[in-house]
Design a protein around this motif. Sequence first.
Motif, mmCIF file in Angstrom:
data_model
loop_
_atom_site.group_PDB
_atom_site.id
_atom_site.type_symbol
_atom_site.label_atom_id
_atom_site.label_comp_id
_atom_site.label_asym_id
_atom_site.label_seq_id
_atom_site.Cartn_x
_atom_site.Cartn_y
_atom_site.Cartn_z
ATOM 1 N N LYS A 99 0.837 -1.196 0.000
ATOM 2 C CA LYS A 99 0.000 0.000 0.000
ATOM 3 C C LYS A 99 0.879 1.255 0.000
ATOM 4 C CE LYS A 99 -3.758 0.100 2.160
ATOM 5 N NZ LYS A 99 -4.843 0.190 3.111
ATOM 6 N N TYR A 100 0.359 2.331 -0.585
ATOM 7 C CA TYR A 100 0.979 3.664 -0.610
ATOM 8 C C TYR A 100 2.194 3.773 -1.522
ATOM 9 C CZ TYR A 100 -1.759 3.349 3.652
ATOM 10 O OH TYR A 100 -2.746 3.081 4.559
ATOM 11 N N PHE A 101 2.461 2.744 -2.324
ATOM 12 C CA PHE A 101 3.570 2.778 -3.270
ATOM 13 C C PHE A 101 3.096 2.178 -4.590
ATOM 14 C CE2 PHE A 101 5.387 2.566 0.932
ATOM 15 C CZ PHE A 101 6.420 3.475 0.891
ATOM 16 N N GLY A 157 2.193 3.022 -12.796
ATOM 17 C CA GLY A 157 0.935 2.894 -12.074
ATOM 18 C C GLY A 157 0.618 1.485 -11.634
ATOM 19 N N ARG A 158 1.566 0.565 -11.842
ATOM 20 C CA ARG A 158 1.343 -0.828 -11.432
ATOM 21 C C ARG A 158 1.568 -0.973 -9.926
ATOM 22 N NH1 ARG A 158 4.775 -2.118 -16.318
ATOM 23 N NH2 ARG A 158 6.499 -2.086 -14.857
ATOM 24 N N ASN A 159 0.855 -1.932 -9.342
ATOM 25 C CA ASN A 159 1.067 -2.260 -7.937
ATOM 26 C C ASN A 159 2.454 -2.870 -7.754
ATOM 27 O OD1 ASN A 159 -1.511 -1.523 -6.893
ATOM 28 N ND2 ASN A 159 -2.365 -3.389 -7.768
ATOM 29 N N ILE A 160 2.970 -2.747 -6.540
ATOM 30 C CA ILE A 160 4.234 -3.382 -6.175
ATOM 31 C C ILE A 160 3.883 -4.524 -5.232
ATOM 32 C CG2 ILE A 160 6.471 -3.050 -5.057
ATOM 33 C CD1 ILE A 160 6.193 -0.045 -5.791
ATOM 34 N N TYR A 161 4.497 -5.681 -5.438
ATOM 35 C CA TYR A 161 4.171 -6.864 -4.659
ATOM 36 C C TYR A 161 5.335 -7.282 -3.771
ATOM 37 C CZ TYR A 161 0.011 -7.035 -7.439
ATOM 38 O OH TYR A 161 -1.185 -6.711 -8.012
ATOM 39 N N HIS A 185 9.072 5.538 -5.238
ATOM 40 C CA HIS A 185 7.783 5.088 -5.769
ATOM 41 C C HIS A 185 6.627 5.315 -4.813
ATOM 42 C CE1 HIS A 185 10.737 3.077 -8.298
ATOM 43 N NE2 HIS A 185 9.812 3.113 -9.230
ATOM 44 N N GLN A 186 6.848 6.200 -3.843
ATOM 45 C CA GLN A 186 5.763 6.530 -2.911
ATOM 46 C C GLN A 186 4.712 7.359 -3.632
ATOM 47 O OE1 GLN A 186 7.054 8.205 0.792
ATOM 48 N NE2 GLN A 186 4.988 8.749 1.419
#
Length: 192
Positions: A81-83, A88-92, A187-188
């Motif tokens: 969350k928050y990054f 615009g892709r999610n970070i896992y 990436h925040q």
Amino acid sequence: YVQMKLSKQATILLIVLNWSCDDQPNQEEIANSLQNGIITAEIIHAAGEYPQLFFNLENQKYEQRENNTGLPAPFNIGRIKYFQETAGRNIYILILGAAIPRTTQMDIKTIGMIRFLNEVELPLIVGVPYNVNTIAPPISDFQTLLFENDPSKRLIEQWMTYHKFPFPFTSFFWEDEKATKDWLARHQIFNQ
């Protein structure tokens, strides 16, 4: 009566807005947590499940698909969350330890990052639950993972190589917690 009804609705709206604002950390709180290597993640696959999250190289997006071959994942997989990545892709994140139920949101201590090399560079953060009451290996930093918990590191590498998770890759390399924090800081999300 109308004024009283409107006043009750306005009061309820203010309570809901106040509750939702209290729940969200501000930019400074997120940055301070990151300095300590702590991030928030939502579990999307518990340890022991077959992860269905894969990165589609053609359209450069994550997608869900069935993958019931081989062994289930020996770790939890979460969405940070928050990054976000610049596209615009999610970070896992891979979270070592006992299975954590899906949709659980929790603080995670980052211990490193895996960078995959292929047509696209796709980082995958690695961490352990920050809550000491959660069953997890005693890994506090990248050096501990390398020298005292090498079997955990090799398990991650072997599983990802066999399953080609999150996509078929030519090779990958590890980065320590400082490089991980620096990468995440860039990436925040600043417009929550």
